[in-house]
Design a protein around this motif. Sequence first.
Motif, PDB file in Angstrom:
ATOM      1  N   ASN A  70       0.821  -1.231   0.000  1.00  0.00           N
ATOM      2  CA  ASN A  70       0.000   0.000   0.000  1.00  0.00           C
ATOM      3  C   ASN A  70       0.847   1.271   0.000  1.00  0.00           C
ATOM      4  OD1 ASN A  70      -2.460  -1.397   0.017  1.00  0.00           O
ATOM      5  ND2 ASN A  70      -2.486  -1.519   2.255  1.00  0.00           N
ATOM      6  N   GLU A 115      -7.508  -0.749  -0.372  1.00  0.00           N
ATOM      7  CA  GLU A 115      -6.294  -1.432  -0.791  1.00  0.00           C
ATOM      8  C   GLU A 115      -5.716  -0.738  -2.019  1.00  0.00           C
ATOM      9  OE1 GLU A 115      -7.416  -5.474  -1.439  1.00  0.00           O
ATOM     10  OE2 GLU A 115      -7.406  -5.963   0.696  1.00  0.00           O
ATOM     11  N   ASP A 116      -4.403  -0.884  -2.170  1.00  0.00           N
ATOM     12  CA  ASP A 116      -3.698  -0.247  -3.295  1.00  0.00           C
ATOM     13  C   ASP A 116      -3.838  -1.142  -4.529  1.00  0.00           C
ATOM     14  OD1 ASP A 116      -2.122   1.253  -4.919  1.00  0.00           O
ATOM     15  OD2 ASP A 116      -0.351   1.227  -3.629  1.00  0.00           O
TER      16      ASP A 116
END
Length: 209
Positions: A49, A110-111
């Motif tokens: 992240n 979330e990334d």
Amino acid sequence: YRLRIITANGKEYLSDYIVAKKTPPIDSLEFRQEEKGVQIYVNTHDDSNNTRYYRWEFNETWTYASLFHAEWIVKDGWIYLRDSITQIDSCWRTANSNNIVVGSSVALNEDVISDFPVTVIPQHDEKLGKRYSILVKQYAVTEEAFRYLQLIQKNTEQLGTLFDAQPSQLKGNIQSADNPAEPVIGYITASTVTEKRIFIQYDQLTDWK
């Protein structure tokens, strides 16, 4: 890191110090035939992240046939039938991206970047007449660089109608060492680069004229 620029007339410019970011790999490239053409999508994620802001660029290569086909060749006064070695009607072309393509996962828990549109090939374009390839390069950028690129995008690609944003003043991270009041346009970033390539065949498409 910082970049130091000295021009031919002796002027000196310095960028702010920046941290080099590590770019996560591209998970996949996908294409889908839609009403407007063939859309290319990119998918990526960062388990740590730490990326959140991304930039993409690409180059395309495609093969196509010339309008006229020459079946014969004259050499040393003799006429020969062309073969695969001497054929001249198969052509190749390469083009680089010229639009700013940026995306962010900052609004997500979330990334993850999922099905982000990188480019579209218009319906019945010659790029997909035989065989096409696209190489997508991915860069991690800082939030400040992302905002700067968004501003350039609005100033160059989204002007011309009544409801578009008005041009904005560009302020980057490069300054004159001799005259801090001098306007300087530009933004320096540093990161690793990851890339992925896909191929698209004509026979993978439906009703492509």
